[in-house]
Design a protein around this motif. Structure first.
Motif, short mmCIF file in Angstrom:
data_model
loop_
_atom_site.label_atom_id
_atom_site.label_comp_id
_atom_site.label_asym_id
_atom_site.label_seq_id
_atom_site.Cartn_x
_atom_site.Cartn_y
_atom_site.Cartn_z
N LYS A 94 0.83 -1.21 0.00
CA LYS A 94 0.00 0.00 0.00
C LYS A 94 0.87 1.26 0.00
O LYS A 94 0.54 2.26 -0.66
CB LYS A 94 -0.91 -0.02 1.23
CG LYS A 94 -1.78 1.22 1.41
CD LYS A 94 -2.94 1.23 0.44
CE LYS A 94 -3.91 2.35 0.77
NZ LYS A 94 -5.01 2.45 -0.22
N PHE A 101 -6.24 -0.76 -3.22
CA PHE A 101 -7.32 -0.74 -2.22
C PHE A 101 -7.10 -1.93 -1.29
O PHE A 101 -7.17 -3.08 -1.70
CB PHE A 101 -8.67 -0.84 -2.92
CG PHE A 101 -9.86 -0.73 -1.99
CD1 PHE A 101 -10.25 0.48 -1.48
CD2 PHE A 101 -10.58 -1.87 -1.66
CE1 PHE A 101 -11.35 0.58 -0.63
CE2 PHE A 101 -11.67 -1.79 -0.81
CZ PHE A 101 -12.06 -0.55 -0.30
N SER A 113 -6.31 2.63 10.85
CA SER A 113 -6.50 3.72 9.89
C SER A 113 -5.65 3.56 8.64
O SER A 113 -5.92 4.22 7.63
CB SER A 113 -6.19 5.06 10.56
OG SER A 113 -4.83 5.11 10.96
N LYS A 114 -4.64 2.71 8.69
CA LYS A 114 -3.76 2.52 7.53
C LYS A 114 -4.40 1.64 6.45
O LYS A 114 -3.87 1.54 5.35
CB LYS A 114 -2.44 1.91 7.98
CG LYS A 114 -1.62 2.83 8.88
CD LYS A 114 -0.30 2.19 9.29
CE LYS A 114 0.52 3.12 10.17
NZ LYS A 114 1.80 2.51 10.57
N PHE A 115 -5.52 1.00 6.78
CA PHE A 115 -6.20 0.11 5.84
C PHE A 115 -7.43 0.82 5.27
O PHE A 115 -8.04 1.65 5.94
CB PHE A 115 -6.62 -1.18 6.55
CG PHE A 115 -5.48 -1.93 7.18
CD1 PHE A 115 -4.84 -2.94 6.49
CD2 PHE A 115 -5.04 -1.61 8.46
CE1 PHE A 115 -3.78 -3.63 7.06
CE2 PHE A 115 -3.98 -2.29 9.04
CZ PHE A 115 -3.35 -3.30 8.34
N ASP A 116 -7.79 0.49 4.05
CA ASP A 116 -9.00 1.07 3.48
C ASP A 116 -10.24 0.53 4.19
O ASP A 116 -11.19 1.27 4.44
CB ASP A 116 -9.08 0.78 1.98
CG ASP A 116 -8.05 1.57 1.20
OD1 ASP A 116 -8.17 2.81 1.16
OD2 ASP A 116 -7.10 0.97 0.67
N ILE A 117 -10.21 -0.76 4.51
CA ILE A 117 -11.32 -1.35 5.25
C ILE A 117 -10.82 -2.59 5.99
O ILE A 117 -9.97 -3.33 5.46
CB ILE A 117 -12.51 -1.70 4.32
CG1 ILE A 117 -13.73 -2.12 5.12
CG2 ILE A 117 -12.13 -2.76 3.30
CD1 ILE A 117 -15.02 -2.17 4.28
N ASN A 130 -13.74 2.62 9.54
CA ASN A 130 -13.44 1.72 8.42
C ASN A 130 -13.46 0.24 8.84
O ASN A 130 -12.92 -0.61 8.13
CB ASN A 130 -12.08 2.06 7.82
CG ASN A 130 -10.92 1.87 8.80
OD1 ASN A 130 -11.12 2.03 10.00
ND2 ASN A 130 -9.75 1.54 8.30
N ALA A 320 -16.75 1.71 0.70
CA ALA A 320 -15.38 2.15 1.00
C ALA A 320 -14.58 2.39 -0.27
O ALA A 320 -13.78 3.33 -0.35
CB ALA A 320 -14.69 1.11 1.88
N TRP A 321 -14.78 1.52 -1.27
CA TRP A 321 -14.10 1.69 -2.55
C TRP A 321 -14.49 3.02 -3.20
O TRP A 321 -13.62 3.79 -3.63
CB TRP A 321 -14.45 0.53 -3.48
CG TRP A 321 -14.11 0.78 -4.92
CD1 TRP A 321 -14.92 1.28 -5.89
CD2 TRP A 321 -12.83 0.58 -5.55
NE1 TRP A 321 -14.26 1.39 -7.08
CE2 TRP A 321 -12.97 0.96 -6.90
CE3 TRP A 321 -11.61 0.09 -5.10
CZ2 TRP A 321 -11.93 0.87 -7.80
CZ3 TRP A 321 -10.56 0.01 -6.01
CH2 TRP A 321 -10.72 0.41 -7.33
N SER A 324 -12.89 5.90 -1.45
CA SER A 324 -11.45 6.02 -1.69
C SER A 324 -11.14 6.62 -3.05
O SER A 324 -10.04 7.15 -3.27
CB SER A 324 -10.77 4.65 -1.56
OG SER A 324 -11.07 3.82 -2.68
N LYS A 325 -12.08 6.50 -4.00
CA LYS A 325 -11.83 6.97 -5.36
C LYS A 325 -12.40 8.37 -5.60
O LYS A 325 -12.24 8.93 -6.69
CB LYS A 325 -12.42 5.99 -6.37
CG LYS A 325 -11.85 4.58 -6.25
CD LYS A 325 -10.35 4.56 -6.33
CE LYS A 325 -9.78 3.17 -6.06
NZ LYS A 325 -8.30 3.17 -6.00
#
Length: 326
Positions: A94, A101, A113-117, A130, A320-321, A324-325
């Motif tokens: 990442k 993602f 918090s470092k992960f998207d989900i 998340n 979440a996707w 993030s976009k």
């Protein structure tokens, strides 16, 4: 399933695990629900990284042993990872490629918090914007698979006396210990259950079931109508899930309990050989919802509503996707 615009880009997906079957199956189940066709990456970690918690890994990508699958560009659009040994590796990817993602299944044991989900069972007690909490383990059990398995394994189980009781047996881990005495007790309870209700047993062990435990069970149930998988031929696990009228599952496996309750059939859990606070929270939550009951040597009949967690999780990933976009 993720929106059609997303799928039209044919996103590249990796599933990253250390090869543990129960963990890997959850990642694959999620990818399947999302309509993705992942590349499986199994990692093997060398010393000293193998003995360190993920937050202490320096240069994580150098931790891979020669037995490991390679982690190198082109990097995936989506990375589904699980297991402590994948955490630092996933975060490293990442960092190198922020566009990836990152989905982490189960508690990553470091900054969420470092992960998207992050998708974790409620008994892990994680809370963040998340984090998606599930009752149990992700799995791919659904009506279509059960119907297909019912047809495929019809010749194996339709001839057994009814009701058919599916018995899913685990074994020893750091929280549960299926000793000889406890196995003897469990086997006698299985015998009592069939004597009370009639029918037969369809028994499948796991990789953690010891040969001695299986021997005790076979000897104790020598005159009881049954099928016991001997490990050869096609794994009958799905067939048992499809054909059984009731289930008895050992409580050492969140995966097996989660897959059994996905059928909507009564699930009795044998827990009297260990436990932990996490396992207790998991089993207590299912009992309070009326989904499972403790196994006491008797088969009971009850109904409950199947909770479609895979759809809920897929919807959360989609949200979440999109976030993030944007």
């Amino acid at each position: 399933m993720l929106n059609s615009n997303f799928l039209s880009h044919n996103p590249k997906c990796w599933v990253l695990t250390d090869g543990k079957a129960g963990m890997e199956s959850q990642c694959i189940a999620l990818a399947d629900t999302l309509g993705l066709k992942p590349t499986l990456k199994r990692v093997s970690i060398r010393s000293p990284w193998a003995f360190l918690p993920p937050h202490l890994w320096i240069f994580p990508l150098k931790a891979l042993s020669v037995k490991s699958d390679k982690l190198e560009p082109p990097w995936p659009d989506i990375l589904i990872a699980t297991g402590t040994k994948t955490v630092a590796l996933a975060l490293s990817i990442k960092t190198i490629n922020p566009a990836t993602f990152l989905i982490q299944i189960q508690n990553p044991t470091m900054s969420i918090s470092k992960f998207d989900i992050v998708i974790a069972p409620k008994h892990d007690c994680l809370s963040a914007s998340n984090v998606v909490s599930t009752l149990g383990a992700l799995n791919s059990i659904n009506k279509r698979k059960l119907n297909d398995a019912f047809t495929e394994f019809a010749s194996d189980y339709l001839g057994l006396p009814k009701p058919l009781i599916g018995v899913l047996i685990g074994g020893n881990n750091k929280n549960f210990h299926l000793t000889q005495k406890r196995t003897e007790n469990f086997a006698m309870m299985l015998r009592e259950a069939v004597n009370n209700i009639g029918g037969s047993l369809a028994i499948t062990p796991s990789r953690r079931t010891s040969e001695n435990s299986l021997k005790i069970i076979k000897n104790t149930l020598s005159d009881i109508p049954k099928f016991i998988w001997n490990g050869s031929g096609k794994n009958p696990y799905l067939g048992i899930l499809a054909h059984a009228d009731y289930f008895i599952v050992t409580g050492d496996s969140v995966n097996m309990v989660s897959e059994a309750i996905a059928t909507g059939k009564p699930v009795h859990v044998f827990k009297d050989f260990g436990g932990s606070k996490k396992f207790d929270r998991f089993h207590n939550s299912l009992e309070k919802l009326g989904v499972t009951r403790p196994f006491s040597g008797r088969i009971e009949k009850w109904e409950y509503e199947i909770i479609d967690e895979m759809t809920l999780v897929a919807d959360a990933v989609k949200k979440a996707w999109n976030f993030s976009k944007n």
